[in-house]
Design an enzyme around this catalytic site. Structure first.
Site, PDB file in Angstrom:
ATOM      1  N   ASP A   8       0.885  -1.151   0.000  1.00 37.88           N
ATOM      2  CA  ASP A   8       0.000   0.000   0.000  1.00 37.88           C
ATOM      3  C   ASP A   8       0.937   1.218   0.000  1.00 37.88           C
ATOM      4  OD1 ASP A   8      -2.339   1.622   0.452  1.00 37.88           O
ATOM      5  OD2 ASP A   8      -1.661   1.799   2.534  1.00 37.88           O
ATOM      6  N   ASP A  10      -0.093   5.050   0.879  1.00 36.99           N
ATOM      7  CA  ASP A  10      -0.329   6.042   1.929  1.00 36.99           C
ATOM      8  C   ASP A  10      -0.325   5.370   3.304  1.00 36.99           C
ATOM      9  OD1 ASP A  10      -0.707   8.010  -0.047  1.00 36.99           O
ATOM     10  OD2 ASP A  10      -2.808   7.452  -0.287  1.00 36.99           O
TER      11      ASP A  10
END
Ligand code: G6P
Ligand code: MG
Length: 219
Positions: A8, A10
């Site tokens: 991922d 953020d």
């Protein structure tokens, strides 16, 4: 066997949560809506359109679809402007080291982010070269907790989910990894990502050595 890693963006590679917060806050203030850090926490990992719906629900606001899209675009313009200040100094501590180590060891690496601005963020960080595949908010229709973005990434890497480890900081991101049959590593507190197979408080602790030791049966 573990052959690939899916990250991922953020909250795992860089902390954009504050920039998202500032953009949503500015939009909300302009609309006379309530928005605070607690509500911002609920937006972790979810798409832009899902995010504005959460904020509107919280404020008991109903608008036409066109008006909602216009406001989400306004927020995005503010957010994208703020990304100009991001530099290669803005990796979360430990993230660059882990990506470098995984590449050195010959693993395949993909991005699995809900953000439609993921490429812009990776360019600001000078991180594009770490990734064989980029899965972002433009790659699939259904966002986390649906496993689609991670399935997209593993398919492009030509790996089975069971051959991949997903790194996630969002509760819904770990839900998505589990739903897709991936190994999972949670970054953050137990209350948020305690359902991951392995958890670290921060990326700093998520070293190649620690990850490899935990998944040693699969290497
Ligand atoms: C990430 C963030 C979310 C954000 C989403 C969409 O998952 O954690 O807070 O809403 O990306 O980002 P975007 O850049 O497409 O608005
Ligand atoms: Mg995240």
């Amino acid at each position: 066997m573990i052959k690939g890693f899916i990250f991922d963006l953020d909250g795992v590679i860089t902390d954009t949560a504050e920039l998202h917060y500032e953009a949503w806050k500015k939009l909300s203030d302009g609309m006379g809506w309530h928005f605070d850090r607690e509500l911002n926490e609920k937006l972790r990992g979810i798409s832009r359109m899902d995010s504005i719906k959460v904020i509107m629900d919280h404020n008991h606001v109903i608008l036409t679809d066109d008006a909602v899209v216009e406001l989400a675009t306004k927020k995005n313009d503010l957010y994208v402007d703020s990304l100009e200040s991001m530099t290669p100094e803005d990796y979360l501590p430990g993230a660059r080291e882990l990506l470098t180590h995984l590449r050195q060891e010959g693993f395949l690496v993909a991005l699995g982010s809900a953000s439609k601005n993921a490429i812009k963020v990776l360019q600001q960080l000078n991180a594009m070269h770490y990734f064989d595949v980029i899965g972002d908010g433009n790659s699939v229709a259904k966002s986390k907790p649906a496993p689609d973005i991670f399935l997209y990434a593993s398919e492009k890497l030509k790996l089975q989910p069971s051959n991949c480890v997903v790194f996630e900081d969002a509760e819904k991101g770990i839900d998505a990894a589990i739903a897709g049959g991936f190994h999972s590593v949670g970054i953050g507190p137990k209350e948020r990502v305690g359902h991951a197979e392995l958890r670290f408080n921060t990326m700093k602790e998520a070293t190649y050595f620690e990850v490899r030791s935990f998944f040693s049966d699969f290497f």
